[in-house]
Every structure is written in C-alpha cells, then in structure tokens.
Design a protein around this motif. Structure first.
Motif, PDB file in Angstrom:
ATOM      1  N   LEU A 178       3.973 -11.071  51.940  1.00 18.42           N
ATOM      2  CA  LEU A 178       2.780 -11.354  52.748  1.00 18.42           C
ATOM      3  C   LEU A 178       1.886 -10.115  52.660  1.00 18.42           C
ATOM      4  N   VAL A 179       0.820 -10.211  51.868  1.00 18.48           N
ATOM      5  CA  VAL A 179      -0.001  -9.020  51.598  1.00 18.48           C
ATOM      6  C   VAL A 179      -1.351  -9.146  52.324  1.00 18.48           C
ATOM      7  N   PRO A 180      -1.572  -8.331  53.361  1.00 20.60           N
ATOM      8  CA  PRO A 180      -2.859  -8.364  54.059  1.00 20.60           C
ATOM      9  C   PRO A 180      -3.993  -7.882  53.150  1.00 20.60           C
ATOM     10  N   LYS A 181      -5.221  -8.269  53.485  1.00 14.91           N
ATOM     11  CA  LYS A 181      -6.330  -8.056  52.545  1.00 14.91           C
ATOM     12  C   LYS A 181      -6.622  -6.595  52.253  1.00 14.91           C
ATOM     13  N   GLN A 182      -6.216  -5.666  53.169  1.00 15.43           N
ATOM     14  CA  GLN A 182      -6.572  -4.268  52.896  1.00 15.43           C
ATOM     15  C   GLN A 182      -5.877  -3.712  51.655  1.00 15.43           C
ATOM     16  N   TYR A 183      -4.836  -4.396  51.166  1.00 14.81           N
ATOM     17  CA  TYR A 183      -4.136  -3.918  49.961  1.00 14.81           C
ATOM     18  C   TYR A 183      -4.677  -4.569  48.676  1.00 14.81           C
ATOM     19  N   ILE A 184      -5.637  -5.499  48.828  1.00 16.45           N
ATOM     20  CA  ILE A 184      -6.036  -6.317  47.670  1.00 16.45           C
ATOM     21  C   ILE A 184      -7.437  -5.934  47.197  1.00 16.45           C
ATOM     22  N   ARG A 185      -7.553  -5.654  45.890  1.00 19.42           N
ATOM     23  CA  ARG A 185      -8.889  -5.484  45.292  1.00 19.42           C
ATOM     24  C   ARG A 185      -9.223  -6.802  44.606  1.00 19.42           C
ATOM     25  N   TYR A 186     -10.396  -7.329  44.874  1.00 13.54           N
ATOM     26  CA  TYR A 186     -10.682  -8.614  44.235  1.00 13.54           C
ATOM     27  C   TYR A 186     -12.009  -8.570  43.462  1.00 13.54           C
ATOM     28  N   GLU A 187     -12.058  -9.346  42.406  1.00 15.77           N
ATOM     29  CA  GLU A 187     -13.326  -9.586  41.700  1.00 15.77           C
ATOM     30  C   GLU A 187     -13.560 -11.089  41.791  1.00 15.77           C
ATOM     31  N   ALA A 188     -14.636 -11.489  42.480  1.00 18.65           N
ATOM     32  CA  ALA A 188     -14.887 -12.925  42.684  1.00 18.65           C
ATOM     33  C   ALA A 188     -15.055 -13.621  41.331  1.00 18.65           C
ATOM     34  N   LEU A 189     -14.488 -14.826  41.224  1.00 19.26           N
ATOM     35  CA  LEU A 189     -14.630 -15.605  39.987  1.00 19.26           C
ATOM     36  C   LEU A 189     -15.803 -16.566  40.136  1.00 19.26           C
ATOM     37  N   LYS A 190     -16.552 -16.717  39.074  1.00 18.75           N
ATOM     38  CA  LYS A 190     -17.623 -17.725  39.107  1.00 18.75           C
ATOM     39  C   LYS A 190     -17.036 -19.009  38.541  1.00 18.75           C
ATOM     40  N   SER A 191     -16.905 -20.032  39.390  1.00 17.74           N
ATOM     41  CA  SER A 191     -16.291 -21.264  38.886  1.00 17.74           C
ATOM     42  C   SER A 191     -17.360 -22.297  38.553  1.00 17.74           C
ATOM     43  N   GLU A 192     -16.962 -23.244  37.691  1.00 19.67           N
ATOM     44  CA  GLU A 192     -17.892 -24.320  37.301  1.00 19.67           C
ATOM     45  C   GLU A 192     -18.138 -25.273  38.464  1.00 19.67           C
ATOM     46  N   GLY A 193     -17.091 -25.467  39.248  1.00 21.87           N
ATOM     47  CA  GLY A 193     -17.211 -26.357  40.406  1.00 21.87           C
ATOM     48  C   GLY A 193     -16.505 -25.729  41.584  1.00 21.87           C
ATOM     49  N   LEU A 194     -16.172 -26.542  42.594  1.00 20.05           N
ATOM     50  CA  LEU A 194     -15.499 -26.048  43.797  1.00 20.05           C
ATOM     51  C   LEU A 194     -16.174 -24.800  44.355  1.00 20.05           C
ATOM     52  N   ARG A 195     -17.517 -24.829  44.378  1.00 15.31           N
ATOM     53  CA  ARG A 195     -18.260 -23.652  44.849  1.00 15.31           C
ATOM     54  C   ARG A 195     -17.966 -23.330  46.314  1.00 15.31           C
ATOM     55  N   ALA A 196     -17.441 -24.319  47.038  1.00 16.31           N
ATOM     56  CA  ALA A 196     -17.214 -24.107  48.467  1.00 16.31           C
ATOM     57  C   ALA A 196     -15.902 -23.372  48.749  1.00 16.31           C
ATOM     58  N   VAL A 197     -15.079 -23.179  47.694  1.00 17.04           N
ATOM     59  CA  VAL A 197     -13.794 -22.478  47.895  1.00 17.04           C
ATOM     60  C   VAL A 197     -13.876 -21.130  47.178  1.00 17.04           C
ATOM     61  N   ARG A 198     -13.337 -20.087  47.824  1.00 21.95           N
ATOM     62  CA  ARG A 198     -13.448 -18.750  47.221  1.00 21.95           C
ATOM     63  C   ARG A 198     -12.289 -18.502  46.247  1.00 21.95           C
ATOM     64  N   TYR A 199     -12.654 -18.129  45.019  1.00 20.52           N
ATOM     65  CA  TYR A 199     -11.652 -17.805  43.993  1.00 20.52           C
ATOM     66  C   TYR A 199     -11.903 -16.394  43.489  1.00 20.52           C
ATOM     67  N   ALA A 200     -10.850 -15.731  43.021  1.00 17.78           N
ATOM     68  CA  ALA A 200     -11.018 -14.351  42.549  1.00 17.78           C
ATOM     69  C   ALA A 200      -9.857 -13.958  41.647  1.00 17.78           C
ATOM     70  N   VAL A 201     -10.076 -12.840  40.940  1.00 13.42           N
ATOM     71  CA  VAL A 201      -8.946 -12.116  40.353  1.00 13.42           C
ATOM     72  C   VAL A 201      -8.527 -11.130  41.428  1.00 13.42           C
ATOM     73  N   ASN A 202      -7.256 -11.155  41.790  1.00 14.35           N
ATOM     74  CA  ASN A 202      -6.758 -10.298  42.879  1.00 14.35           C
ATOM     75  C   ASN A 202      -5.778  -9.277  42.321  1.00 14.35           C
ATOM     76  N   ARG A 203      -6.056  -8.010  42.577  1.00 11.91           N
ATOM     77  CA  ARG A 203      -5.155  -6.958  42.053  1.00 11.91           C
ATOM     78  C   ARG A 203      -4.564  -6.153  43.195  1.00 11.91           C
ATOM     79  N   ILE A 204      -3.281  -5.872  43.081  1.00 12.93           N
ATOM     80  CA  ILE A 204      -2.597  -5.056  44.089  1.00 12.93           C
ATOM     81  C   ILE A 204      -1.862  -3.946  43.350  1.00 12.93           C
ATOM     82  N   ASP A 205      -2.081  -2.717  43.807  1.00 15.20           N
ATOM     83  CA  ASP A 205      -1.413  -1.565  43.203  1.00 15.20           C
ATOM     84  C   ASP A 205      -1.228  -0.585  44.354  1.00 15.20           C
ATOM     85  N   ALA A 206      -0.205  -0.820  45.187  1.00 17.91           N
ATOM     86  CA  ALA A 206      -0.129  -0.062  46.441  1.00 17.91           C
ATOM     87  C   ALA A 206       1.289  -0.055  46.988  1.00 17.91           C
ATOM     88  N   GLU A 207       1.538   0.949  47.813  1.00 20.38           N
ATOM     89  CA  GLU A 207       2.784   0.946  48.584  1.00 20.38           C
ATOM     90  C   GLU A 207       2.506   0.258  49.909  1.00 20.38           C
TER      91      GLU A 207
END
Ligand code: FAD
Length: 463
Positions: A178-207
């Motif tokens: 269970l990883v809270p958002k403060q540990y996650i770096r995200y780059e939002a993805l631009k999707s062709e559809g489903l614009r109402a849902v948030r998608y991203a590349v999510n990276r975690i590199d943390a203790e």
C-alpha cells in the motif's frame, strides 16, 4: 435499507449529483465522486464488519450497472475502486492497512491497483514482473517499481504489485504494497479515450515502512494463486460494468438512430442480440458468484465472462457509432465516445486473445474437483466428449439447447491435446460461446451465438 431501497437510493444519488450534467472529456470532478462514495456507491464491495452492506453479489453487479448509464468512465471508476482496490485491501490487508486504505477511499480520492509495467508484457506479468521490494531491516523496505496505465493514478495511493528481492535475487512470489502518493512520481499519460479517468506512468524508488507490505499468503504457491484470484473475481464482476454500458448503448440507439432504413433496423437488432447475450453473462455472475465465497475454481468461467462481455459490448458500441453517421465522429457526443472509451476493456484484465487461448487450456484440463475425484482426462478424447462430461457446462445447461450437428462434428474432429497455439484462440472462442449458448433462454440470443460460433469455426479452419 433492503436491496430494492438501497439501489433506488443509489439511482437517485447519481441523478442528484450529476443533475447539472457531466463532461466525460475531462477528469471526473473529485467532489462529485466523493459525494457518490459517501452516498454509498461502494458499500456493496465493503464487508459488513467495516460498515458495508450484507454480502450480496446482485448489489455489486447492480451498482456497476447503474453507474454504466452515466458513461464508461463512471462505471470503470466504480469497478477500479470496488473490485481492484477495496476487495483486495480487505482480503489481504491487516487491520492497520485496512483502516488506512478505507480512510483514503471514503474521505479522499481513493486509489488504484498497479500491476502493469512499461518494460514487460502485461499478458505475462506474473512471470516477467520486475518491480521489487527488499527488506533493509525489520521495519523498512526499499521499493523499486515502474508501473503504467494505472486507473486512478495521482489519487491518494496505489496498491503496488511487486516481488520480494533477497540477496539480489527476485523471488517468484508477488505481494502488494500500500504505497501512499508521497512516494510516487508520476508522468500523466495522454490517452486516446477515457479522458475522465487519470492514467500515468508511476515510478517508486524509495524506502518506506515495512508495515506497507501486504502479504497475499504465507506460503509461496498460495501467494501466486491469491494474486490470480484478484483477477478471477474482478473478471467475473466486470460484467456489471459492461452490462450497464450495453444498456446505455441500447438507450442511445433508441434516442439517436434513424428507423426508416431496413439495414439500420437490422443493425439495431444486432445490437439487441448482443445485449441479450450480455443478460446471460450478467445472470451467471449474479447466480453463481458470491462476494464471501472463494472463486479459485471459476477461472474458466471468469475468462469467458470477461472476453464475451467485452467483445460483444465493444461490437455494439462500434455499431452504434457507425449508425450515428457524422454525429458518431463528434468529440464528446454522448454516443460517439462509448466505442473509444470501451476499447481498452478488451485489453486490460488480460487481453482477450490470450484469455481465449487460456479458456481452451482450462476446458481441456481436469478441474480441481475432477482431480480430487481421481478423474484423468485422456488426451485422445474429443472436445465433444469433454463438453458432455464437463460439469461446469452440465450444471448450467438448459435442456432445449441441443448442439447442432455441424458444431458437434467440429468438436468431434478435435482432440484435447491437438490444438496449436493459434487454433487455441479460435477454439477458445467456440468454447466460450458454447458456454453462453447452453444457458440462453432467449431464442434470438441462441441463434446469434450459433452464428458467431460458426464464424469462429471458419477462422479456425482458415488459420
Ligand atoms: C485504459 C487502460 C487501463 C488500464 N488499467 C490498468 C490498471 O488499472 N492497472 C494496471 O496495472 N494496468 C492497467 N492497464 C494495463 C493493462 O492491464 C495491460 O495493457 C494489459 O495487461 C496488456 O498488457 P500489454 O499492454 O503489455 O500487452 P502485451 O502483453 O504486450 O500483449 C499485446 C497483445 O498481444 C496479444 N497477446 C499477448 N499474449 C497473448 C497470448 N498468450 N495469446 C494470444 N495473444 C496474445 C494480445 O492481442 C494483446 O493485446 C490498463 C491499460 C489500459 C489501456
């Protein structure tokens, strides 16, 4: 509240909260989403001991179906938070993790499930997954994960699937963190559809605290099975979303499609036939699945529900879009976006082609119950013999659904061990549609399924 009153209340809550309209071309407004959750939208997914509803599969299916009438992203978000977050959180979390997760879901923006990775095949994820956690000491883990296409990215947390690394080596076992958002770096993805849902590349590199690790099971093999069970349950339930969207497609066809052309009428009926099949699949889950009963024995059924429900709903959405003419090309038209928003349903939770091949395997191998009873399947047995002995079909078959001779002959020509990987996909389609056919109460649904099976048989011969 009894079930009928609860569902009426959910319908009224949707109507009230979205009374001034809803734009599906931008992220769902979080204040409205929270209001829906606080009105009880997710309570059927929540155990009674945590303040949820009494376990009832019909209620789960119904909230997903009702949400489908407000568009693909609305029911998808309900499914993500209900089936991919709330249910696994309660099943695998300890009391502290459950309390943390529930607070973020019911008072915040909730979370998502992070499984897929940018560099590995989603279809082969259990084998190829590279994300890992490693104990630094008893209280701390180091997490290194790259995940992409998570629905509900940028919300309060992600349940991240990762393998444990020990002495520099990745184990086979997958657990969740269970990883809270403060540990996650995200780059939002631009999707062709489903614009109402948030998608991203999510990276975690943390203790982070080791208390965030959620063990799926104490034993390794049971852990992998538990991971698979998350998807068995969510595939079985997914038909709530697709059935709601089917109804939304049918409603929009009534509203927007002209009626004075014979061919258009034919196509409208074709949409209705797919809707009739959707009803069979929806009925199966309501009748044969329960939120408080195990689903491990229902892998083939889950894959059948997922593939057929998404294939036929996607077909219907494309037909509707076509029948709208130029309006079907307008950005944001209520009926034009269904097809594009719906397309990934045929990809996520297991791409359909892969699942059809798996259905073949699951059909041709002995079930757990058969193994326990000492039944061994002879590889020279024909598919027809297998169909006749398979209890999963036997228990749901209606007496009036006898197999036509040409389809029986096709099944007699193939043995259990005989299909190449390509044939498995097409025979898997035949098996899936037969499973729906034997349960079809409506004659037009049965006729439609037989036509579709005959096409798959042609494809199988062609490949
Ligand atoms: C809108 C959207 C939402 C998503 N939501 C989430 C989410 O919330 N969380 C998350 O973790 N992930 C999510 N995903 C990712 C999704 O689960 C993966 O994309 C999916 O598992 C497929 O993996 P892949 O893209 O790596 O495709 P691949 O594994 O590369 O497969 C590509 C194609 O190859 C074919 N194929 C693959 N294997 C076989 C086989 N064995 N037999 C026959 N054909 C085969 C299929 O046609 C398949 O579509 C989402 C994706 C999208 C587009």
């Amino acid at each position: 509240m009894d079930t009928a009153a609860f569902l009426r209340h959910i319908e009224e809550s949707f109507a009230r909260i979205f009374s001034d309209g809803l734009c599906l071309m931008e992220y769902l407004p979080e204040d409205k989403w929270l209001a829906l959750k606080q009105a009880g939208l997710l309570l059927p997914f929540l155990d009674e001991q945590h303040g949820g509803r009494k376990a009832d599969q019909f209620e789960i299916q119904e909230v997903l179906r009702i949400a489908g009438h407000y568009g693909v992203p609305v029911t998808l978000r309900t499914g993500i938070e209900g089936a991919l977050v709330l249910q696994p959180l309660q099943e695998f979390g300890n009391p502290a993790q459950i309390a943390q997760g529930l607070d973020l879901i019911f008072n915040g923006e909730g979370g998502g499930l992070a499984v897929t990775e940018p560099e590995t095949s989603g279809a082969a994820i259990a084998r190829e997954m590279q994300s890992f956690y490693e104990y630094r000491d008893a209280n701390t883990v180091y997490v290194n994960a790259a995940k992409y296409w998570q629905g509900n990215s940028q919300s309060d947390f992600l349940l991240v699937a990762a393998k444990e690394r020990k002495n520099g080596k990745l184990s086979k076992v997958i657990n969740l963190l269970l990883v809270p958002k403060q540990y996650i770096r995200y780059e939002a993805l631009k999707s062709e559809g489903l614009r109402a849902v948030r998608y991203a590349v999510n990276r975690i590199d943390a203790e982070m605290p080791a208390a965030q690790v959620m063990k799926l099971s104490e034993s390794d093999t049971a852990g992998l099975r538990a991971f698979q069970n998350i998807f068995i349950r969510s595939r079985l339930q997914l038909v709530g979303m697709t059935h709601g969207i089917m109804e939304y497609i049918v409603e929009n066809a009534e509203k927007f499609v002209r009626r004075d052309i014979k061919f258009v009428e034919y196509e409208r009926r074709e949409i209705l036939r797919r809707y009739a099949v959707s009803k069979i699949l929806y009925g199966f889950t309501c009748k044969h699945v329960s939120p408080d009963a195990p689903v491990a024995h229902q892998l083939m059924e889950a894959n059948i529900i997922k593939t057929l429900a998404t294939e036929f709903t996607y077909d219907a959405a494309q037909m509707l879009q076509k029948l709208l003419g130029a309006k079907g090309f307008e950005r944001g038209h209520p009926a034009s976006n269904i097809a594009i928003d719906f397309r990934p349903f045929t990809i996520f939770e297991g791409p359909n082609d892969m699942l059809y091949a798996e259905i073949y395997d699951q059909f041709t191998r002995a079930t757990a119950a058969e193994k326990e009873a000492g039944v061994k399947l002879d590889k020279s047995q024909t598919l027809l013999m297998r169909l006749q002995s398979d209890n999963r079909f036997g228990t749901v078959s209606l007496p009036e659904r006898a197999l036509p001779d040409d389809i029986a002959a096709f099944l007699s020509r193939h043995t259990l061990g005989g299909a190449c990987p390509l044939e498995k996909v097409f025979i898997g389609k035949v098996v899936a549609k037969l499973f729906a056919f034997v349960q079809a109460e409506a004659d037009d649904a049965a006729a439609f399924l037989l036509k579709s099976i005959r096409k798959d048989i042609l494809d199988c011969a062609y490949c």
